[in-house]
Motif scaffolding. Structure first.
Motif, mmCIF file in Angstrom:
data_model
loop_
_atom_site.group_PDB
_atom_site.id
_atom_site.type_symbol
_atom_site.label_atom_id
_atom_site.label_comp_id
_atom_site.label_asym_id
_atom_site.label_seq_id
_atom_site.Cartn_x
_atom_site.Cartn_y
_atom_site.Cartn_z
ATOM 1 N N ALA A 15 0.828 -1.204 0.000
ATOM 2 C CA ALA A 15 0.000 0.000 0.000
ATOM 3 C C ALA A 15 0.863 1.255 0.000
ATOM 4 O O ALA A 15 0.567 2.230 -0.704
ATOM 5 N N ALA A 16 1.945 1.251 0.777
ATOM 6 C CA ALA A 16 2.851 2.397 0.805
ATOM 7 C C ALA A 16 3.501 2.607 -0.562
ATOM 8 O O ALA A 16 3.687 3.752 -1.008
ATOM 9 N N LEU A 17 3.855 1.521 -1.240
ATOM 10 C CA LEU A 17 4.414 1.637 -2.585
ATOM 11 C C LEU A 17 3.397 2.229 -3.558
ATOM 12 O O LEU A 17 3.751 3.015 -4.442
ATOM 13 N N LEU A 18 2.138 1.854 -3.391
ATOM 14 C CA LEU A 18 1.089 2.430 -4.239
ATOM 15 C C LEU A 18 0.988 3.932 -4.036
ATOM 16 O O LEU A 18 0.928 4.705 -5.011
ATOM 17 N N THR A 46 1.822 7.031 -6.798
ATOM 18 C CA THR A 46 0.935 8.132 -7.187
ATOM 19 C C THR A 46 1.597 9.485 -6.935
ATOM 20 O O THR A 46 1.377 10.439 -7.690
ATOM 21 N N GLN A 47 2.407 9.564 -5.879
ATOM 22 C CA GLN A 47 3.131 10.816 -5.629
ATOM 23 C C GLN A 47 4.149 11.094 -6.721
ATOM 24 O O GLN A 47 4.291 12.226 -7.184
ATOM 25 N N ASN A 48 4.872 10.057 -7.130
ATOM 26 C CA ASN A 48 5.906 10.246 -8.141
ATOM 27 C C ASN A 48 5.318 10.450 -9.525
ATOM 28 O O ASN A 48 5.950 11.046 -10.405
ATOM 29 N N PHE A 53 -4.695 18.715 -10.315
ATOM 30 C CA PHE A 53 -5.216 17.360 -10.118
ATOM 31 C C PHE A 53 -4.101 16.406 -9.728
ATOM 32 O O PHE A 53 -4.285 15.531 -8.873
ATOM 33 N N MET A 54 -2.938 16.557 -10.350
ATOM 34 C CA MET A 54 -1.832 15.661 -10.027
ATOM 35 C C MET A 54 -1.359 15.861 -8.594
ATOM 36 O O MET A 54 -0.946 14.903 -7.932
ATOM 37 N N LEU A 55 -1.446 17.096 -8.087
ATOM 38 C CA LEU A 55 -1.041 17.344 -6.707
ATOM 39 C C LEU A 55 -1.966 16.650 -5.713
ATOM 40 O O LEU A 55 -1.539 16.205 -4.650
ATOM 41 N N MET A 56 -3.237 16.574 -6.063
ATOM 42 C CA MET A 56 -4.181 15.942 -5.131
ATOM 43 C C MET A 56 -4.337 14.441 -5.393
ATOM 44 O O MET A 56 -4.986 13.744 -4.614
ATOM 45 N N LEU A 57 -3.731 13.924 -6.464
ATOM 46 C CA LEU A 57 -3.883 12.520 -6.824
ATOM 47 C C LEU A 57 -3.488 11.560 -5.707
ATOM 48 O O LEU A 57 -4.235 10.600 -5.436
ATOM 49 N N PRO A 58 -2.337 11.754 -5.017
ATOM 50 C CA PRO A 58 -1.998 10.802 -3.948
ATOM 51 C C PRO A 58 -3.066 10.701 -2.871
ATOM 52 O O PRO A 58 -3.343 9.621 -2.353
ATOM 53 N N TYR A 59 -3.678 11.832 -2.545
ATOM 54 C CA TYR A 59 -4.670 11.831 -1.474
ATOM 55 C C TYR A 59 -6.003 11.262 -1.959
ATOM 56 O O TYR A 59 -6.731 10.629 -1.194
ATOM 57 N N VAL A 60 -6.315 11.463 -3.246
ATOM 58 C CA VAL A 60 -7.514 10.844 -3.810
ATOM 59 C C VAL A 60 -7.377 9.329 -3.801
ATOM 60 O O VAL A 60 -8.308 8.594 -3.430
ATOM 61 N N VAL A 61 -6.219 8.848 -4.217
ATOM 62 C CA VAL A 61 -5.977 7.407 -4.203
ATOM 63 C C VAL A 61 -6.035 6.871 -2.777
ATOM 64 O O VAL A 61 -6.571 5.777 -2.523
ATOM 65 N N THR A 62 -5.507 7.640 -1.821
ATOM 66 C CA THR A 62 -5.561 7.221 -0.421
ATOM 67 C C THR A 62 -6.998 7.043 0.041
ATOM 68 O O THR A 62 -7.356 6.053 0.688
ATOM 69 N N ILE A 63 -7.850 8.007 -0.291
ATOM 70 C CA ILE A 63 -9.257 7.937 0.114
ATOM 71 C C ILE A 63 -9.949 6.749 -0.527
ATOM 72 O O ILE A 63 -10.665 5.983 0.127
ATOM 73 N N PHE A 64 -9.734 6.549 -1.835
ATOM 74 C CA PHE A 64 -10.362 5.425 -2.518
ATOM 75 C C PHE A 64 -9.851 4.098 -1.967
ATOM 76 O O PHE A 64 -10.614 3.136 -1.824
#
Length: 433
Positions: A375-378, A382-384, A400-411
């Motif tokens: 999960a941490a690698l995922l 997304t951050q990279n 959108f790319m800046l918020m992508l890691p947090y969107v993926v975290t929520i999903f």
């Protein structure tokens, strides 16, 4: 006899007959719903708003001994095929839930990989993406998250909710930078980071275990305390003489013979610094010890049923205290990576919420060291991804790319993880008797 009627009697079980308990399967539609949302997104992006051109994926860098062929995919065709496959997986997951079966982790993984292939083909139409660089950045950004997730797994498995991962990472980053700069020795900085993470854990353990303060509140307060303290010391001490106090030596990269020459995997995993090699060892050791040793059995017993553990002679509070301290030391190593393996100097709030994402990885990984690492690698990927797509001039908006890691975290936490139950006694103080 015609005036008499016989009532049909329900057969009663024999007194010594075994009692059979019926189990009711709990159906969770989270995975099919999440799959459906991503399938709709894929249809809109890859089919409706498709982009013409070919996407090039470079699997090797110029310095690799063994060169892998470059993969070229037509963006439109790839997007259509991926969308069809995603729709099929969504239907399959819905069928599994309808029949009372669980959506397997491998199916979720296949869905994620397919969606990412389609997305990269769409975003990189007419461009080239260096896959080796993308994966290298993923590992680098995931290191603090993995150390934080390992500490979170240990702490919560023993019954203490560790919201203070952010503070432990930041304390480790500051201490490693300061000590390594003053002594000129990066290994001493590594030890200082572990001690700093342990000290923050001592405070968490003391207030939550001994004084029965709410663990979530203690963790939040500690995060705020460490942020304020390190920011104050940075402005009042480190910036006064950066050459002496904030110029730590960085660990060099160490190439593992033979393994570092494996195509694609070698440059990503085996041309790294000693902190990343320690991370590999930490993941393996924590997983093995947690599930295959007496220490791990006691730790999990305390986190699941402290009363039963106390009955068989386990000192519950002492077990919790020292394991929370161990978790802090592991997280401190992740903080040291910021200054001794990545950035090279301490900055205010340089962890940037990594501790909270690590906590999400613990939940997404269902309190399992290996799954939490994945999960941490995922999240690191997304951050990279935002940096990789920005470098090739992707049409995806930067916001959108800046918020992508947090969107993926929520999903990941709310959508794909399905029904998840943490340790039964996590967050609950234990009072003997």
């Amino acid at each position: 006899m015609s005036g008499f009627t016989l009532d049909k009697q329900t057969p009663q079980p024999a007194p010594d007959a075994p009692i059979v308990l019926e189990t009711v399967a709990v159906r969770s539609w989270k995975a099919p719903i999440a799959f459906g949302i991503f399938t709709v997104i894929a249809f809109l992006l890859f089919v409706i708003w498709h982009r013409d051109g070919n996407s090039t994926f470079r699997l090797s860098s110029d310095g690799d001994v063994i060169q892998l062929p470059t993969v070229v995919l037509p963006s439109t065709v790839t997007g259509i095929v991926v969308t069809i496959l995603l729709a099929a997986i969504t239907a399959l997951s819905a069928y599994l839930v309808t029949t009372g079966k669980k959506v397997p982790l491998w199916l979720i993984t296949v869905f994620g990989v397919l969606f990412m292939v389609g997305f990269l083909s769409w975003a990189a139409a007419g461009k080239a993406i260096p896959i080796t660089g993308l994966l290298l950045g993923t590992v680098a950004l995931s290191v603090p998250l993995i150390f934080g997730a390992l500490g979170g797994v240990i702490s919560e498995r023993v019954g203490v909710v560790n919201i203070a991962i952010e503070g432990q990472l930041l304390a480790g980053a500051f201490s490693s930078a300061f000590v390594a700069s003053v002594t000129g020795n990066a290994f001493l900085g590594l030890v200082a980071a572990m001690i700093a993470g342990t000290l923050v854990s001592f405070l968490l353990a003391a207030f939550s275990i001994k004084y029965l303060v709410d663990q979530v509140i203690v963790g939040v307060v500690l995060n705020v305390l460490v942020v304020g303290l390190t920011s104050f010391l940075y402005s009042q001490v480190l910036t006064k003489n950066e050459a002496l106090f904030n110029s730590p030596p960085k660990f060099p990269r160490i190439n593992i013979p033979i393994l570092s020459e494996i195509p694609l995997i070698g440059p990503v995993l085996f041309r790294q610094t000693i902190i990343i090699y320690l991370m590999y060892i930490a993941v393996a050791v924590v997983f093995f010890c947690l599930f295959y040793t007496r220490w791990g059995l006691r730790l999990r017993a305390v986190g699941e049923h402290p009363q039963a553990a106390d009955t068989v002679g386990i000192n519950v509070n002492r077990t919790r205290f020292w394991n929370v301290a161990l978790a802090g030391a592991i997280v401190g190593l992740g903080g040291a990576y910021f200054t001794l393996g990545s950035v090279g100097a301490f900055n205010k709030e340089m962890t940037a919420g990594a501790g909270y994402i690590a906590l999400a990885a613990v939940i997404f990984g269902r309190w399992d060291p290996l799954k939490a690492t994945l999960a941490a690698l995922l999240f690191g990927f997304t951050q990279n991804l935002q940096f990789a797509l920005s470098a090739i001039g992707s049409p995806v908006p930067s916001a959108f790319m800046l918020m992508l890691p947090y969107v993926v975290t929520i999903f990941a936490v709310a959508g794909l993880v399905g029904i998840s139950r943490g340790p039964a006694a996590a967050g609950k103080p234990y009072v003997k008797g």
